[in-house]
Design an enzyme around this catalytic site. Sequence first.
Site, PDB file in Angstrom:
ATOM      1  N   SER A  77       0.850  -1.190   0.000  1.00 11.33           N
ATOM      2  CA  SER A  77       0.000   0.000   0.000  1.00 11.33           C
ATOM      3  C   SER A  77       0.884   1.237   0.000  1.00 11.33           C
ATOM      4  O   SER A  77       1.992   1.216   0.533  1.00 11.33           O
ATOM      5  CB  SER A  77      -0.891   0.014   1.251  1.00 11.33           C
ATOM      6  OG  SER A  77      -1.523   1.265   1.419  1.00 11.33           O
ATOM      7  N   TYR A 133      -2.375  -0.787  10.142  1.00 13.61           N
ATOM      8  CA  TYR A 133      -2.509  -1.191   8.737  1.00 13.61           C
ATOM      9  C   TYR A 133      -1.245  -0.847   7.956  1.00 13.61           C
ATOM     10  O   TYR A 133      -0.692  -1.690   7.238  1.00 13.61           O
ATOM     11  CB  TYR A 133      -3.719  -0.497   8.114  1.00 13.61           C
ATOM     12  CG  TYR A 133      -3.879  -0.772   6.641  1.00 13.61           C
ATOM     13  CD1 TYR A 133      -4.468  -1.944   6.197  1.00 13.61           C
ATOM     14  CD2 TYR A 133      -3.429   0.150   5.684  1.00 13.61           C
ATOM     15  CE1 TYR A 133      -4.609  -2.206   4.839  1.00 13.61           C
ATOM     16  CE2 TYR A 133      -3.567  -0.095   4.338  1.00 13.61           C
ATOM     17  CZ  TYR A 133      -4.158  -1.279   3.915  1.00 13.61           C
ATOM     18  OH  TYR A 133      -4.282  -1.532   2.576  1.00 13.61           O
TER      19      TYR A 133
END
Length: 247
Positions: free
Chosen positions: A139, A153
């Site tokens: 990401s 995350y």
Amino acid sequence: MTTTLITGASSGLGAEMARQFAALGHHLALTARRTDRLEALREEILAAHPDVRIEVRALDVTDDEAVFAVFAEVAEAFGTLDRVIINAGLGKGAPLGTGRYAANRETAMTNFVAALAQTEAAMEIFRAQKQGHLVMISSISALRGMKKNLTTYAATKAGVAALAEGLQNERVPGVDVTILFPGYIRSEMNDKVEQAPMFMVDTETGVKAMVDAIEKRKAKASVPAWPWMPLGNVVKHAPMPVVRRLT
């Protein structure tokens, strides 16, 4: 034909990757916990691409034994496994120290520990075959420490990128490794967000950029390249006060 296994394929980016790879003529192994969705996706894809072979398997990626068993079963069913896309993940999270450890732990176990198990299982097959293509979905948030709900995350996605980069550093003969850093792409993970972040793209557009990078076997790619390649460089190198304002 290329044989591609995708984890977390029942919805979102995984399901759309399946559609786009099938359009390219790939045979597919689709795994997820929700087999009803996988079966519906399989029927949808076969209606459009009847020459593609699709194997569907139930898989909870946090079940280590199941990961190794399913990966091996798929490789045996096809006779080879050319590509594994480690896509399954969670977007849960809360600021550290606010009583939401369970949510942060679940994200860490799914996004990193389960990714480690999938990497181990894929690499065992690739080493035995002496060929393969491992794709790790990281990401843009992995480029720096993120605040509040994104802290855990982002840390897990940084770990995923580091695992993949370690394999790139090792240069396993016959094995290519791709690390993707998606920006804001609409998916089931974020479809409940009331106000879409700036630069959010629709699922089909975002996944097309992912598939193009995978097919080119790029070592690393921010996707879509615009604006995430230049923005990623800003996030990675800017002073933390600047990053704080951006995120």
